[in-house]
Design a protein around this motif. Structure first.
Motif, PDB file in Angstrom:
ATOM      1  N   ILE A 215      20.171  23.347  35.861  1.00  0.00           N
ATOM      2  CA  ILE A 215      20.193  24.607  36.067  1.00  0.00           C
ATOM      3  C   ILE A 215      21.271  25.298  35.325  1.00  0.00           C
ATOM      4  O   ILE A 215      22.493  25.046  35.390  1.00  0.00           O
ATOM      5  N   ARG A 216      20.921  26.444  34.540  1.00  0.00           N
ATOM      6  CA  ARG A 216      21.946  26.682  33.595  1.00  0.00           C
ATOM      7  C   ARG A 216      22.368  28.104  34.468  1.00  0.00           C
ATOM      8  O   ARG A 216      21.648  28.990  34.611  1.00  0.00           O
ATOM      9  N   ILE A 217      23.847  28.240  34.316  1.00  0.00           N
ATOM     10  CA  ILE A 217      24.473  29.216  34.894  1.00  0.00           C
ATOM     11  C   ILE A 217      25.286  29.974  33.785  1.00  0.00           C
ATOM     12  O   ILE A 217      26.101  29.331  33.200  1.00  0.00           O
ATOM     13  N   SER A 218      24.820  31.517  33.509  1.00  0.00           N
ATOM     14  CA  SER A 218      25.723  32.181  32.376  1.00  0.00           C
ATOM     15  C   SER A 218      25.658  33.478  32.921  1.00  0.00           C
ATOM     16  O   SER A 218      24.966  34.015  33.783  1.00  0.00           O
ATOM     17  N   ASP A 219      26.574  34.196  32.098  1.00  0.00           N
ATOM     18  CA  ASP A 219      26.666  35.640  32.386  1.00  0.00           C
ATOM     19  C   ASP A 219      26.862  35.971  33.790  1.00  0.00           C
ATOM     20  O   ASP A 219      26.073  36.933  34.259  1.00  0.00           O
ATOM     21  N   VAL A 220      28.020  35.576  34.192  1.00  0.00           N
ATOM     22  CA  VAL A 220      28.317  35.837  35.706  1.00  0.00           C
ATOM     23  C   VAL A 220      29.756  36.597  35.798  1.00  0.00           C
ATOM     24  O   VAL A 220      30.755  35.893  35.038  1.00  0.00           O
ATOM     25  N   ARG A 221      29.844  37.721  36.461  1.00  0.00           N
ATOM     26  CA  ARG A 221      31.070  38.490  36.203  1.00  0.00           C
ATOM     27  C   ARG A 221      31.570  38.753  37.687  1.00  0.00           C
ATOM     28  O   ARG A 221      30.885  39.119  38.797  1.00  0.00           O
ATOM     29  N   TYR A 222      33.000  38.495  37.709  1.00  0.00           N
ATOM     30  CA  TYR A 222      33.682  38.835  39.005  1.00  0.00           C
ATOM     31  C   TYR A 222      34.772  39.774  38.696  1.00  0.00           C
ATOM     32  O   TYR A 222      35.797  39.594  37.996  1.00  0.00           O
ATOM     33  N   VAL A 223      34.432  41.017  39.429  1.00  0.00           N
ATOM     34  CA  VAL A 223      35.398  42.390  39.007  1.00  0.00           C
ATOM     35  C   VAL A 223      35.870  42.744  40.254  1.00  0.00           C
ATOM     36  O   VAL A 223      35.309  43.184  41.187  1.00  0.00           O
ATOM     37  N   GLY A 224      37.447  42.948  40.266  1.00  0.00           N
ATOM     38  CA  GLY A 224      37.793  43.497  41.578  1.00  0.00           C
ATOM     39  C   GLY A 224      37.738  42.770  42.816  1.00  0.00           C
ATOM     40  O   GLY A 224      37.139  43.260  44.080  1.00  0.00           O
TER      41      GLY A 224
ATOM     42  N   SER B 242      36.186  33.874  30.206  1.00  0.00           N
ATOM     43  CA  SER B 242      37.189  34.622  29.793  1.00  0.00           C
ATOM     44  C   SER B 242      37.743  35.416  30.881  1.00  0.00           C
ATOM     45  O   SER B 242      37.201  35.412  31.777  1.00  0.00           O
ATOM     46  N   THR B 243      38.880  35.925  30.743  1.00  0.00           N
ATOM     47  CA  THR B 243      39.605  36.916  31.782  1.00  0.00           C
ATOM     48  C   THR B 243      39.888  38.179  30.956  1.00  0.00           C
ATOM     49  O   THR B 243      40.233  38.199  29.729  1.00  0.00           O
TER      50      THR B 243
ATOM     51  N   GLN C 284      37.820  39.471  36.143  1.00  0.00           N
ATOM     52  CA  GLN C 284      38.499  40.702  35.564  1.00  0.00           C
ATOM     53  C   GLN C 284      39.348  41.318  36.929  1.00  0.00           C
ATOM     54  O   GLN C 284      38.689  41.586  37.974  1.00  0.00           O
ATOM     55  N   ASP C 285      40.444  41.541  37.009  1.00  0.00           N
ATOM     56  CA  ASP C 285      41.487  42.216  38.134  1.00  0.00           C
ATOM     57  C   ASP C 285      41.013  41.457  39.392  1.00  0.00           C
ATOM     58  O   ASP C 285      40.444  41.890  40.351  1.00  0.00           O
ATOM     59  N   VAL C 286      41.447  40.149  39.477  1.00  0.00           N
ATOM     60  CA  VAL C 286      41.164  39.297  40.438  1.00  0.00           C
ATOM     61  C   VAL C 286      42.459  38.905  41.045  1.00  0.00           C
ATOM     62  O   VAL C 286      43.297  38.487  40.537  1.00  0.00           O
ATOM     63  N   ALA C 287      42.661  39.061  42.457  1.00  0.00           N
ATOM     64  CA  ALA C 287      43.908  38.772  42.983  1.00  0.00           C
ATOM     65  C   ALA C 287      43.899  38.287  44.482  1.00  0.00           C
ATOM     66  O   ALA C 287      43.502  38.826  45.546  1.00  0.00           O
ATOM     67  N   LEU C 288      43.924  36.924  44.320  1.00  0.00           N
ATOM     68  CA  LEU C 288      43.560  36.099  45.457  1.00  0.00           C
ATOM     69  C   LEU C 288      44.530  35.192  46.071  1.00  0.00           C
ATOM     70  O   LEU C 288      45.269  34.715  45.155  1.00  0.00           O
ATOM     71  N   THR C 289      45.265  35.204  47.079  1.00  0.00           N
ATOM     72  CA  THR C 289      46.565  34.549  47.516  1.00  0.00           C
ATOM     73  C   THR C 289      46.124  33.397  48.622  1.00  0.00           C
ATOM     74  O   THR C 289      45.033  33.518  49.166  1.00  0.00           O
TER      75      THR C 289
ATOM     76  N   LEU D 236      44.813  41.585  35.252  1.00  0.00           N
ATOM     77  CA  LEU D 236      45.485  40.709  36.003  1.00  0.00           C
ATOM     78  C   LEU D 236      44.520  39.736  36.722  1.00  0.00           C
ATOM     79  O   LEU D 236      43.617  40.066  37.327  1.00  0.00           O
ATOM     80  N   VAL D 237      44.641  38.283  36.787  1.00  0.00           N
ATOM     81  CA  VAL D 237      43.950  37.432  37.416  1.00  0.00           C
ATOM     82  C   VAL D 237      44.763  36.413  37.947  1.00  0.00           C
ATOM     83  O   VAL D 237      45.722  35.570  37.438  1.00  0.00           O
ATOM     84  N   LEU D 238      44.736  36.451  39.479  1.00  0.00           N
ATOM     85  CA  LEU D 238      45.588  35.287  39.994  1.00  0.00           C
ATOM     86  C   LEU D 238      44.456  35.026  41.372  1.00  0.00           C
ATOM     87  O   LEU D 238      43.832  35.783  41.859  1.00  0.00           O
ATOM     88  N   PRO D 239      44.556  33.488  41.444  1.00  0.00           N
ATOM     89  CA  PRO D 239      45.486  32.671  40.626  1.00  0.00           C
ATOM     90  C   PRO D 239      45.124  32.545  39.173  1.00  0.00           C
ATOM     91  O   PRO D 239      43.753  32.972  38.807  1.00  0.00           O
TER      92      PRO D 239
END
Length: 196
Positions: A126-135, A185-186, A162-167, A189-192
């Motif tokens: 299964i090919r997984i592509s073009d997935v965005r995580y924002v905020g 890519s990022t 993009q703009d990920v902040a997880l603790t 701010l991307v955390l971790p």
């Protein structure tokens, strides 16, 4: 199979996926959904049955969601050894996690059977592509807040954070990312820190 379906303003508590997006679904819009308890919002699982037609999910937007004490947050899952299919054109935006075991996860070796017995082996096709995580923000209940465990034969591509902040337990430095066969890519701010 569903197309051009929208889900708005829902609070879902369940013992399984709050929303499950299976093969053949496209052009979905999910917005303002609160999940918990449950297994999160999941695309998949794809590729369990041998000999099936191409299994595909595409053009999905999940926006403004809240996860409280769930097993997963935003998840894509495919079976190991699966054949023919793809997931592409997915956007996860504006998500808040509170004590979620796996806030961001792609699992291409999905097998819910205890101990792995009876699970198909091999690399998922299964090919997984073009997935965005924002905020995406909030707290993880485990140290690995971001996990991309992708296929050896068909690596995930075009993954964007993009703009990920997880603790982890409110300690940003304690959270970490895991990548296997993932490319992307990022931005912002991307955390971790990203492993892409």
């Amino acid at each position: 199979m569903s197309s051009h379906v929208s889900v708005y303003d829902a609070r879902i508590s369940t013992g399984d996926d709050c929303i499950s997006i299976g093969p053949g679904n496209s052009h979905l819009w999910i917005e303002r959904v609160a999940c918990g308890p449950g297994h999160g919002i999941s695309i998949g699982s794809l590729g369990k049955q041998e000999g099936m037609a191409v299994e595909a999910v595409q053009n999905v937007t999940v926006k403004t969601t809240w996860f409280t004490g769930t097993t997963n947050g935003l998840r894509i899952k495919t079976w190991g050894g699966s054949k023919r299919g793809f997931v592409r054109g997915v956007t996860f935006a504006d998500a808040t996690m509170s004590g979620v075991d796996n806030p961001i996860i792609i699992d291409q070796r999905y097998c819910p059977t205890s101990g792995g017995g009876g699970c198909p082996g091999g690399s998922s096709s299964i090919r997984i592509s073009d997935v965005r995580y924002v905020g995406v923000r909030g707290s993880s209940a485990t140290p690995v807040a971001v996990s991309f465990d992708c296929s050896r034969s068909n690596p995930c591509s075009g993954i964007r954070l993009q703009d990920v902040a997880l603790t982890y337990r409110n300690r940003p430095a304690a959270a970490r990312s895991y990548c296997r066969n993932a490319r992307g890519s990022t931005l912002g701010l991307v955390l971790p820190p990203s492993c892409l």
